[in-house]
Design a protein around this motif. Structure first.
Motif, PDB file in Angstrom:
ATOM      1  N   ALA A   6      -3.378   3.483  -2.666  1.00  0.00           N
ATOM      2  CA  ALA A   6      -3.255   2.645  -3.853  1.00  0.00           C
ATOM      3  C   ALA A   6      -2.284   1.508  -3.552  1.00  0.00           C
ATOM      4  O   ALA A   6      -1.861   1.327  -2.410  1.00  0.00           O
ATOM      5  CB  ALA A   6      -2.780   3.480  -5.042  1.00  0.00           C
ATOM      6  N   THR A   7      -1.941   0.751  -4.569  1.00  0.00           N
ATOM      7  CA  THR A   7      -1.003  -0.352  -4.402  1.00  0.00           C
ATOM      8  C   THR A   7       0.185  -0.175  -5.332  1.00  0.00           C
ATOM      9  O   THR A   7       0.103   0.492  -6.370  1.00  0.00           O
ATOM     10  CB  THR A   7      -1.673  -1.713  -4.686  1.00  0.00           C
ATOM     11  OG1 THR A   7      -2.144  -1.724  -6.040  1.00  0.00           O
ATOM     12  CG2 THR A   7      -2.819  -1.967  -3.728  1.00  0.00           C
ATOM     13  N   SER A   9       0.843  -1.204   0.000  1.00  0.00           N
ATOM     14  CA  SER A   9       0.000   0.000   0.000  1.00  0.00           C
ATOM     15  C   SER A   9       0.873   1.246   0.000  1.00  0.00           C
ATOM     16  O   SER A   9       1.914   1.298   0.674  1.00  0.00           O
ATOM     17  CB  SER A   9      -0.912   0.007   1.229  1.00  0.00           C
ATOM     18  OG  SER A   9      -1.798  -1.085   1.203  1.00  0.00           O
ATOM     19  N   ARG A  13      -4.726   9.354  -2.988  1.00  0.00           N
ATOM     20  CA  ARG A  13      -5.548   8.236  -2.526  1.00  0.00           C
ATOM     21  C   ARG A  13      -4.675   7.031  -2.207  1.00  0.00           C
ATOM     22  O   ARG A  13      -3.561   6.886  -2.713  1.00  0.00           O
ATOM     23  CB  ARG A  13      -6.565   7.845  -3.607  1.00  0.00           C
ATOM     24  CG  ARG A  13      -7.556   8.937  -3.957  1.00  0.00           C
ATOM     25  CD  ARG A  13      -8.508   8.454  -5.042  1.00  0.00           C
ATOM     26  NE  ARG A  13      -9.497   9.467  -5.392  1.00  0.00           N
ATOM     27  CZ  ARG A  13     -10.436   9.302  -6.294  1.00  0.00           C
ATOM     28  NH1 ARG A  13     -10.524   8.147  -6.960  1.00  0.00           N
ATOM     29  NH2 ARG A  13     -11.291  10.270  -6.559  1.00  0.00           N
ATOM     30  N   ARG A  48      -1.017   7.433  -3.866  1.00  0.00           N
ATOM     31  CA  ARG A  48      -0.849   7.955  -5.220  1.00  0.00           C
ATOM     32  C   ARG A  48      -2.031   8.850  -5.546  1.00  0.00           C
ATOM     33  O   ARG A  48      -3.182   8.478  -5.302  1.00  0.00           O
ATOM     34  CB  ARG A  48      -0.815   6.833  -6.258  1.00  0.00           C
ATOM     35  CG  ARG A  48       0.327   5.864  -6.205  1.00  0.00           C
ATOM     36  CD  ARG A  48       0.246   4.974  -7.447  1.00  0.00           C
ATOM     37  NE  ARG A  48       0.964   3.731  -7.315  1.00  0.00           N
ATOM     38  CZ  ARG A  48       2.230   3.537  -7.644  1.00  0.00           C
ATOM     39  NH1 ARG A  48       2.933   4.543  -8.096  1.00  0.00           N
ATOM     40  NH2 ARG A  48       2.786   2.333  -7.510  1.00  0.00           N
TER      41      ARG A  48
END
Length: 391
Positions: free
Chosen positions: A26-27, A18, A24, A21
């Motif tokens: 994101a992964t 995690s 927010r 980006r």
């Protein structure tokens, strides 16, 4: 590098993690996302261009929590030797596309390579890049660069502990409790410890340079003000400037050295010769025309690009040389880092050898330049004094 660090790297390479980006959650996938960067402390020899790959560290979460208004938080590492980094990236992709479950089985091999296989420069560094907006909404990018020479780099992670212990001994211990140390250890604490080592830091800003800012001032950044006034005066070219003086020239006796010097147009040997130098702005660089004893030779200088970022590129006909501008007290030294023939990059070991120092003497600009090559020995050496001519 300790085995536990290596095991951690192997365990998360190619896995999903995690990060923030675009404002927010994101992964990302460690070691399959990379960027290139040149670490260049102003006035020091830059590191070679390094590839940094995404890593999974607590900073990805803690920095996002400390600065919730931030849009992106990204942390990377550039393991060496370089071939190991590429191998790690290749296997991380196999994990990412699920052809391998994990790289934990590689940990022992990675640990052996990182601690026993050594080549390249014995130097390291890090950088912090921050993007934001100015008061008028203009985009601002500021960078903090750190350069660690020889064996001092691996000591940096322990310095936070040393800083806290010194504060405690001085009667200012941090409050109890587990948390990030952002409010307990400041950059000034580190800088006091860096000063005892061959560790250097500096700030650079990526923004359009003010109109007419000289080439050398742009390249040197905050190190520009350390130079002697006479050195700054010569390099403060806004359109065109001229200097005159006297110099002594020596030429190598090797026939090949004579041929090279003649083709480039270097002056003939002689003592106490007249010299004039004219510097003219040429696009984003400068053209230097030197006339010694009635013989003229010229070169063009421009800022380096790509892997030669923050270097100065000087071209003599078919030969171009990329040099680091090194501030040594009030003096300026040039250190060759790359070279090319007819635009083709060639190994530095096969290139010319150059020693160039600019300084001040009795209120005048003093220069010492020596150029040679392993095959020819000395090609040319010239030194002397210059003063500005009236506009």
């Amino acid at each position: 590098m300790g085995p536990n660090v290596i095991r951690a790297i192997a365990s998360y390479s190619g896995q999903k993690i995690s990060l923030k980006r675009g404002g927010r959650l994101a992964t990302g996938s460690p070691f399959t996302e990379s960027m290139r960067f040149v670490i260049a402390v102003p006035g020091r020899i830059p590191l070679e261009s390094r590839r940094f790959s995404l890593v999974d560290v607590p900073d990805l979460r803690t920095l996002a929590e400390l600065w919730p208004q931030s849009a992106d938080v990204w942390m990377g590492a550039g393991p060496v030797p370089v071939p190991l980094h590429w191998v790690l990236t290749a296997f991380a992709w196999l994990v990412r596309i699920r052809l391998l479950p994990t790289l934990s089985w590689m940990a022992d091999a990675i640990h052996f390579v990182t601690n026993h296989v050594r080549w390249g420069e014995h130097r390291g560094g890090m950088f912090v890049e921050v993007h934001g907006q100015g008061k008028d909404g203009e985009r601002i990018v500021r960078e903090w660069h750190l350069l660690a020479e020889a064996d001092d780099g691996p000591l940096i992670p322990c310095m936070a502990l040393e800083a806290i212990i010194r504060k405690s001994l001085a009667g200012a211990p941090p409050p109890s409790g587990a948390r990030t140390a952002v409010s307990d250890v400041c950059l000034s604490d580190y800088e006091a410890l860096f000063a005892r080592r061959t560790i250097y830091t500096g700030i650079r800003e990526r923004a359009p340079a003010p109109p007419n800012m000289p080439l050398y001032q742009r390249a040197l950044g905050q190190a520009w003000d350390q130079l002697a006034p006479e050195v700054r005066q010569l390099h403060s070219v806004s359109s065109s400037s001229s200097f005159v003086g006297r110099c002594t020239v020596d030429r190598g006796r090797n026939p090949l050295a004579w041929l090279v010097a003649t083709l480039i147009g270097f002056p003939k040997a002689g003592s106490d010769q007249s010299i004039s130098v004219t510097l003219t702005v040429d696009g984003d660089g400068e053209r230097w025309i030197r006339s010694v004893g009635g013989r003229t030779f010229s070169s063009v200088q421009h800022p380096g690009r790509g892997r030669s970022e923050w270097l100065l590129r000087e071209r003599f006909g078919a030969v171009s040389v990329d040099m680091a501008l090194v501030v040594d007290g009030p003096n300026l030294r040039y250190v060759v880092r790359r070279w090319a023939l007819l635009g083709i990059p060639l190994p530095l070991s096969l290139g010319p050898r150059s020693t160039a120092i600019e300084s001040a003497q009795d209120g005048k600009f003093r220069f010492q330049v020596e150029i040679g090559h392993p095959l020819t020995g000395l090609i040319v050496r010239y030194c002397g004094l210059l003063t500005a001519t009236a506009a």
